[in-house]
Structure formats: structure tokens, C-alpha cells
Design an enzyme around this catalytic site. Structure first.
Site, PDB file in Angstrom:
ATOM      1  N   ASP A  67       0.839  -1.210   0.000  1.00 38.13           N
ATOM      2  CA  ASP A  67       0.000   0.000   0.000  1.00 38.13           C
ATOM      3  C   ASP A  67       0.875   1.262   0.000  1.00 38.13           C
ATOM      4  OD1 ASP A  67       0.900  -0.158   2.585  1.00 38.13           O
ATOM      5  OD2 ASP A  67      -1.077   0.050   3.517  1.00 38.13           O
ATOM      6  N   SER A  68       2.183   1.084   0.014  1.00 36.25           N
ATOM      7  CA  SER A  68       3.092   2.213  -0.234  1.00 36.25           C
ATOM      8  C   SER A  68       2.837   2.796  -1.620  1.00 36.25           C
ATOM      9  CB  SER A  68       4.552   1.759  -0.112  1.00 36.25           C
ATOM     10  OG  SER A  68       4.781   0.602  -0.908  1.00 36.25           O
ATOM     11  N   ASP A 106      -1.223  -6.009  -0.180  1.00 32.57           N
ATOM     12  CA  ASP A 106      -1.554  -5.408   1.120  1.00 32.57           C
ATOM     13  C   ASP A 106      -3.052  -5.173   1.261  1.00 32.57           C
ATOM     14  OD1 ASP A 106       0.809  -5.205   2.515  1.00 32.57           O
ATOM     15  OD2 ASP A 106       1.205  -3.125   1.948  1.00 32.57           O
ATOM     16  N   LYS A 136      -1.194  -9.215   3.031  1.00 35.93           N
ATOM     17  CA  LYS A 136      -0.423  -8.739   4.189  1.00 35.93           C
ATOM     18  C   LYS A 136      -1.282  -7.741   4.958  1.00 35.93           C
ATOM     19  CE  LYS A 136       3.237  -5.804   3.848  1.00 35.93           C
ATOM     20  NZ  LYS A 136       2.766  -4.648   4.638  1.00 35.93           N
ATOM     21  N   GLU A 138      -1.234  -5.161   8.712  1.00 37.96           N
ATOM     22  CA  GLU A 138      -0.396  -4.572   9.763  1.00 37.96           C
ATOM     23  C   GLU A 138      -1.009  -4.808  11.138  1.00 37.96           C
ATOM     24  OE1 GLU A 138       0.566  -0.480   8.948  1.00 37.96           O
ATOM     25  OE2 GLU A 138       1.284  -0.930   6.932  1.00 37.96           O
ATOM     26  N   GLU A 205       9.551  -4.041  10.234  1.00 37.51           N
ATOM     27  CA  GLU A 205      10.005  -2.797   9.588  1.00 37.51           C
ATOM     28  C   GLU A 205      10.528  -1.802  10.618  1.00 37.51           C
ATOM     29  OE1 GLU A 205       7.226  -0.971   6.892  1.00 37.51           O
ATOM     30  OE2 GLU A 205       8.457   0.834   6.674  1.00 37.51           O
TER      31      GLU A 205
END
Ligand code: KIV
Length: 289
Positions: A67-68, A106, A136, A138, A205
Site C-alpha cells: 500500500d506504499s 496489502d 499482508k 499490519e 520494519e
């Protein structure tokens, strides 16, 4: 590994001539870590477009549609505004552009945190719309129930601990995590909770190195570092960062190219030739037969 791409420009520049190769699988990558030891580190990069995926695929075990892309592709201030539609569109492009690496996408902010059921609906849409292998998300222990819910229903999940960019508003920035003993212990226990819940792998990270090492030792599943440690079971970077697309990058990024200068230089030469009418030349101009 024979991975020569032959682009058939007569049909479409986006479609490489089929070069059959069995795509890596989640279990094959998971097996790289046996009894806490990973002999062949996992190579991962982000990818957002089909052409980028084509170029990265042969070198990578895992491509992450991160999602970056909110910042990298869309110029958004953070990943918070990224939508499931964006992830689905870019995820499908990356799957179309690859045939070797396993592709994860993501789950964007707001599409999985409310309940395991919400996460399943979002993840199922990404798997159906893109053909990716898994998702993925978070968060640490608080997401363990959701990870278990997805994993038990056939969806491989990568967890993400340490610096979690979707929580930027709570964290107050993108600084390194785990400098206090309490925070370090929390990151390790978060990773353990995700692993126990059935996470396929964990991204760690932006943490001080001893935490990345402790997490890698503490959990059975592979730990993929970004700003972690060379002792992690694998590494991931944002591709545009390692290519040198941006002036400002975190300390953990190593630039393997200076692509921003290459692009800007080419655009400058093109602009000069258009203004001087040197482009198009004879070679680029059709003439009557
Ligand atoms: O969104 C992303 O690109 C990521 C990687 C940096 C791990 O989460």
C-alpha cells in the site's frame, strides 16, 4: 533458472511471450525456514505495475503489491487513504506481469481491522480479483484472531510489525521503533502472537537490529526485514526507493541505481529535441510508399 523474457511488440508490449515456469508457492517459501534456520534468504520487492513485475519477477521469490503505492504511485501523503479498488487494480497488473514470484497484496487501512469477517471479505476480493497468493496486514497481537480466521479459511497472511505505516497518525511519524525495553518486548510478543495464529511470514520494519534478530529467532515462520537485520530470513525494499526514484528515503534503503536522474535526463533531451524540431527524425516518420 532460465527466465529470458521475449517481448512480442507486434501484439502488446505488456504481454511477454509465454515462458512457462512453475510459480513459487507459499509452502515452498515457508519451507525455506527449518528449525529456525533459513539457508536461502527470501528475496522480496514491491511491485505496482505489470511491466515492473516483468522486470523484477525473475530475481524475486516474492512480489508485494504494497500500500506504499499510495505515496509512490498516487502522491498521497500516507498509505491511509489507499483503497481496496487501488490494491485490486495494481494487484491484478502485477500478477499478469509475473509468472515466477509469489504475489502478495496489502490489505489497505480500514478494510480489515473491524472484524475477522471484514478482513475475510476484503482478502477474498483481492484473491479473486487479482490472482494473488495471499495478503499482508499490519498490527500485532490485536490482529492474531484475524490472521487465524483467514489462515483457517485458506488465505495465507503475512503479518507486519515494528514500524506500521498505516498507524502513522498514532505513531506520530515514521521513526525507528523499539528503542525502549517495553516497546521491544511488545514487538517480539506481537510477532509471536501472529506466528502462533498461523501467519505465513512476518515483515518487520524500522526497528533496532537486536529486535529484528530476536523476532527472527523467536518465531518459526520466515521473518522478512525492511530496516531490520541481515540476519532476518529475507529482505524487502520498496523498489522505487532502491532504484533511486526519490530524494528522501529512510536510512535502511540502499540505492542500487539513480533512476530519477536517468528519467529526468531523458525527458530533458526529448524536450530539447522537440523544441529544436530535431525530433521526430526521418527514422521516426512515416513516408508514403
Ligand atoms: O507497503 C509496502 O510497500 C510495505 C513494504 C514496505 C513492506 O508494506
Amino acid at each position: 533458472m532460465s527466465t529470458t523474457f521475449q517481448l512480442d511488440t507486434a501484439t502488446s508490449r505488456a504481454n511477454p511471450t509465454p515462458a512457462p515456469m512453475k510459480r513459487l508457492t507459499v509452502p515452498a517459501i515457508r519451507r525455506r525456514k527449518q528449525d529456525g534456520v533459513t539457508t536461502e534468504p527470501i528475496v522480496a520487492l514491491t511491485a505496482y505495475t505489470a511491466r515492473q513485475a516483468q522486470l523484477l519477477d525473475e530475481h524475486c521469490d516474492l512480489l508485494l503489491v504494497g500500500d506504499s503505492l499510495g505515496q509512490v504511485i498516487y502522491g498521497l501523503p500516507s498509505s491511509v487513504p489507499v483503497t481496496l479498488d487501488m490494491m485490486a487494480a495494481h494487484g491484478a497488473a502485477v500478477v499478469r506481469g509475473s509468472y515466477h514470484a509469489v504475489v502478495f497484496v496489502d490489505l489497505p487501512f480500514g478494510t480489515y481491522e473491524a472484524s475477522p469477517e471484514q478482513a475475510f471479505a476484503s482478502a477474498a476480493r483481492l484473491l479473486k480479483d487479482t490472482g494473488c497468493a495471499g495478503v499482508k496486514l499490519e498490527g500485532g497481537a490485536v490482529m492474531a484472531e484475524t490472521v487465524a480466521f483467514l489462515a483457517q479459511r485458506g488465505i495465507p497472511v503475512i503479518g507486519h510489525v515494528g514500524l506500521t505505516p498505516q498507524a502513522v497518525n498514532q505513531l506520530g511519524g515514521y521513526g525507528v521503533r523499539g528503542r525502549s525495553d517495553a516497546e521491544a518486548a511488545k514487538i517480539v510478543s506481537d510477532a509471536e502472537a501472529l506466528a502462533d495464529a498461523g501467519a505465513f511470514a512476518i515483515v518487520i520494519e524500522g526497528v533496532v537490529e537486536p529486535i529484528a534478530i530476536a523476532v527472527t529467532k523467536a518465531v518459526a515462520c520466515p521473518v522478512i526485514g525492511i530496516g531490520g537485520s541481515a540476519q532476518c530470513d529475507g529482505q524487502i525494499l520498496v523498489t522505487e526507493d532502491m532504484l533511486g526514484m526519490f530524494e528522501r528515503v529512510p536510512r535502511f534503503v540502499k540505492r542500487y541505481e539513480e533512476i530519477a536522474g536517468v528519467i529526468s535526463g531523458a525527458a530533458g533531451r526529448y524536450a530539447a529535441e522537440v523544441r529544436s524540431r530535431a525530433f521526430p527524425g526521418n527514422e521516426q516518420t512515416y513516408q508514403p510508399k
